[in-house]
Every structure is written in structure tokens, then in C-alpha cells.
Design a protein around this motif. Structure first.
Motif, PDB file in Angstrom:
ATOM      1  N   LEU A 191       3.506  14.462  -8.889  1.00 52.67           N
ATOM      2  CA  LEU A 191       4.551  15.489  -8.925  1.00 52.67           C
ATOM      3  C   LEU A 191       5.048  15.714 -10.352  1.00 52.67           C
ATOM      4  N   GLU A 192       5.202  14.618 -11.113  1.00 53.96           N
ATOM      5  CA  GLU A 192       5.643  14.752 -12.503  1.00 53.96           C
ATOM      6  C   GLU A 192       4.611  15.501 -13.332  1.00 53.96           C
ATOM      7  N   TYR A 193       3.303  15.217 -13.107  1.00 57.02           N
ATOM      8  CA  TYR A 193       2.249  15.917 -13.838  1.00 57.02           C
ATOM      9  C   TYR A 193       2.251  17.411 -13.497  1.00 57.02           C
ATOM     10  N   GLU A 194       2.373  17.720 -12.218  1.00 59.72           N
ATOM     11  CA  GLU A 194       2.414  19.122 -11.801  1.00 59.72           C
ATOM     12  C   GLU A 194       3.618  19.845 -12.406  1.00 59.72           C
ATOM     13  N   PHE A 195       4.740  19.146 -12.517  1.00 58.19           N
ATOM     14  CA  PHE A 195       5.929  19.756 -13.113  1.00 58.19           C
ATOM     15  C   PHE A 195       5.692  20.069 -14.590  1.00 58.19           C
TER      16      PHE A 195
ATOM     17  N   ALA B 152       0.840  -1.208   0.000  1.00 58.58           N
ATOM     18  CA  ALA B 152       0.000   0.000   0.000  1.00 58.58           C
ATOM     19  C   ALA B 152       0.875   1.260   0.000  1.00 58.58           C
ATOM     20  N   ILE B 153       1.943   1.249   0.770  1.00 57.55           N
ATOM     21  CA  ILE B 153       2.837   2.411   0.827  1.00 57.55           C
ATOM     22  C   ILE B 153       3.526   2.627  -0.509  1.00 57.55           C
ATOM     23  N   GLU B 154       3.962   1.536  -1.144  1.00 59.62           N
ATOM     24  CA  GLU B 154       4.639   1.659  -2.442  1.00 59.62           C
ATOM     25  C   GLU B 154       3.689   2.200  -3.503  1.00 59.62           C
ATOM     26  N   ARG B 155       2.420   1.758  -3.481  1.00 59.88           N
ATOM     27  CA  ARG B 155       1.438   2.290  -4.431  1.00 59.88           C
ATOM     28  C   ARG B 155       1.228   3.787  -4.204  1.00 59.88           C
ATOM     29  N   LYS B 156       1.130   4.168  -2.953  1.00 59.04           N
ATOM     30  CA  LYS B 156       0.925   5.575  -2.629  1.00 59.04           C
ATOM     31  C   LYS B 156       2.117   6.414  -3.066  1.00 59.04           C
ATOM     32  N   LEU B 157       3.316   5.903  -2.855  1.00 64.18           N
ATOM     33  CA  LEU B 157       4.518   6.641  -3.258  1.00 64.18           C
ATOM     34  C   LEU B 157       4.584   6.798  -4.776  1.00 64.18           C
ATOM     35  N   ARG B 158       4.191   5.735  -5.524  1.00 63.81           N
ATOM     36  CA  ARG B 158       4.178   5.837  -6.991  1.00 63.81           C
ATOM     37  C   ARG B 158       3.170   6.886  -7.450  1.00 63.81           C
ATOM     38  N   GLN B 159       1.989   6.887  -6.832  1.00 61.67           N
ATOM     39  CA  GLN B 159       0.974   7.871  -7.198  1.00 61.67           C
ATOM     40  C   GLN B 159       1.449   9.289  -6.900  1.00 61.67           C
ATOM     41  N   GLU B 160       2.100   9.467  -5.770  1.00 70.05           N
ATOM     42  CA  GLU B 160       2.626  10.794  -5.434  1.00 70.05           C
ATOM     43  C   GLU B 160       3.689  11.229  -6.434  1.00 70.05           C
ATOM     44  N   GLN B 161       4.537  10.283  -6.856  1.00 65.97           N
ATOM     45  CA  GLN B 161       5.573  10.611  -7.833  1.00 65.97           C
ATOM     46  C   GLN B 161       4.952  10.994  -9.170  1.00 65.97           C
ATOM     47  N   GLU B 162       3.945  10.252  -9.601  1.00 62.83           N
ATOM     48  CA  GLU B 162       3.263  10.580 -10.857  1.00 62.83           C
ATOM     49  C   GLU B 162       2.583  11.944 -10.769  1.00 62.83           C
TER      50      GLU B 162
END
Length: 271
Positions: A196-200, A184-194
Motif C-alpha cells: 500500500l505504501e509503494y502504491e501510494f 503467517a498473518i503478521e507477515r502477510k499484513l506487513r507485506q500488504e502494508q508495504e
């Protein structure tokens, strides 16, 4: 000749007894070790004198010497502790420690030779439970690994401060979470990374569009200023200047300057 054997036997017995006494009275302390002297017919453990250092020593045959390693040693601990929300966390850690050389006699007297199990292990486990219990599994998995390592070290060191043991370092080698929590933590971290990339990308596109608007506005403002400054008089003067330059050309024949009713006709020609 008959007396010689009778004298030899006591001498041999004396030599054997001397060897036994010397063997019982001597002790060799190895490199990186210290000896704690125990006086059988005295006050027991000698704490008011420095411990026996490395090398060969002669003691009374009825006394004892307990040898302690005073070099840095490592203790590996695998513990199960609870996070702040009650989930079970497996912690794999190592401690670097050593007895305080000048206090090794007091360590022997008060804690004993099994001081590792009596003092160090309980201190590390207590500090680990206290520290890990302040954090969530997500914090332990991602950003707080170095923080918990430092906090466990500080708390363990505080506990061992008056236990005649010196703690040099605590190393947290691994933090293991329950598989479902880890996924669950790894999924959440991937979503947060995606995210951040979209916002960038969005921010970059916004800045580029803003740059294009600013450049277009600048060009429009420049054209407006230029148009406002071009009066009929200025245009007429520019036209005359251009005509005069053209008249100097060897290919020029006839040039008429003026437009409509606003100008006077001027005829230029080459000879």
C-alpha cells in the motif's frame, strides 16, 4: 418466696423459646439482593408474589428464604473454539449478567441456585462456537474482533431471553491463534502494508509528473497563441511605440525607425 423460683424457670424457658422462634422467623435481605420464599406446608416456591426485597422480614419459622444477588455480575470464560477452516482458537471473554428481579422465584424454581452453570455458561459457549466458526483466523485476528463480540452477545441474549436472566454485555478480551498461524498473518499484513505504501508513492509521483506535463503544455499553448498573433504590422507598431518612448529620453541622439525595405527611415534627434 418459695414459689418465685418455680415461676421464674418457665418464664426463662418461654423467653428462650421466643428468641429461637423469632430468630427462625426473621430474615434480613441485604442490598442488591432478593429473597425467594419457600412455604414448607404450602405450595413450595411462591411465584405469584413479588420476591422479598431488601430489609428485615418476618416469616413462619417452618418456611425458608433463598437469597439471590440481583445486581450485575461478571462471568469470565476461557474457551477453545474452531474457526471456519477448522483451526483451534482460544477465546477469552467476559459476560455481564443479572437475574431478572421480578422473575427470581421462577429462576429458583426452574433453574436453581446454580443457574450460572446450568444456563449462562452453556449459552455463552454455544454462541461463541457458532459465531467463531463463521470466520477465518485472519478475520478474527485483524478486522472482525468487534463483529464477533457483537454477534456472540446477540446470540447469547437470544438463548437467555426466556431463562429469567438478563444479559447486559459480552466483552471479548483476547483472541489467541496458533503461533504459526499468527506469524503467517503478521507477515502477510506487513507485506500488504508495504504494498500500500509503494502504491501510494507511485500514485503521488504519477500525479506530480502529470502536473508538470499539464503546466508545460499550458506554457507551450500560450507561446503558440502569442506567436500566431504577432504579425509584421503589429511588430512594426510596437517598434514605433518603443522608439517614440526612447526619443523622449534626454540622452537620446539619433534614432532610425524602420527595417530593411519594409519601413521608411525616420530620424529623431534632440535639439
Amino acid at each position: 418466696m418459695e414459689k418465685l423460683p418455680k415461676l421464674t424457670i418457665p418464664v426463662i424457658v418461654g423467653i428462650i423459646l421466643l428468641i429461637i422462634v423469632v430468630a427462625k422467623s426473621s430474615v434480613t435481605i441485604g442490598s442488591g439482593h432478593a429473597g425467594v420464599l419457600y412455604q414448607t406446608f404450602g405450595n413450595g416456591v411462591v411465584t405469584d408474589e413479588p420476591p422479598l426485597g431488601e430489609g428485615f422480614h418476618i416469616i413462619a419459622p417452618w418456611n425458608k428464604v433463598f437469597v439471590y444477588e440481583i445486581r450485575q455480575q461478571e462471568l469470565s470464560e476461557k474457551m477453545q473454539v474452531l474457526s471456519s477452516n477448522g483451526l483451534e482458537i482460544k477465546l477469552d471473554a467476559s459476560a455481564w449478567y443479572q437475574p431478572v428481579p421480578k422473575d427470581v422465584a421462577k429462576l429458583h424454581q426452574e433453574k436453581g441456585e446454580d443457574y450460572l452453570q446450568r444456563v449462562i455458561q452453556p449459552a455463552i459457549r454455544s454462541a461463541a462456537r457458532s459465531v467463531v466458526g463463521r470466520y477465518t483466523p485472519e478475520q478474527l485476528y485483524s478486522t472482525k474482533r468487534d463483529a464477533i463480540q457483537e454477534e456472540i452477545f446477540e446470540e447469547t441474549k437470544k438463548i437467555l431471553d426466556k431463562q429469567y436472566v438478563q444479559l447486559n454485555e459480552i466483552l471479548v478480551r483476547d483472541v489467541t491463534l496458533p503461533p504459526t498461524i499468527k506469524d503467517a498473518i503478521e507477515r502477510k499484513l506487513r507485506q500488504e502494508q508495504e504494498s500500500l505504501e509503494y502504491e501510494f508513492r507511485l500514485e503521488k509521483a504519477t500525479k506530480e509528473a502529470q502536473k508538470v506535463r499539464i503546466e508545460a503544455q499550458g506554457k507551450a499553448d500560450a507561446n503558440a497563441i502569442l506567436s500566431a498573433s504577432l504579425t509584421d504590422k503589429i511588430l512594426q507598431d510596437k517598434g514605433i511605440d518603443a522608439t517614440l518612448e526612447l526619443a523622449k529620453s534626454p540622452n537620446a541622439k539619433v534614432v532610425v525607425v524602420g527595417s530593411g525595405d519594409s519601413g521608411l527611415p525616420l530620424i529623431l534627434g534632440n535639439n
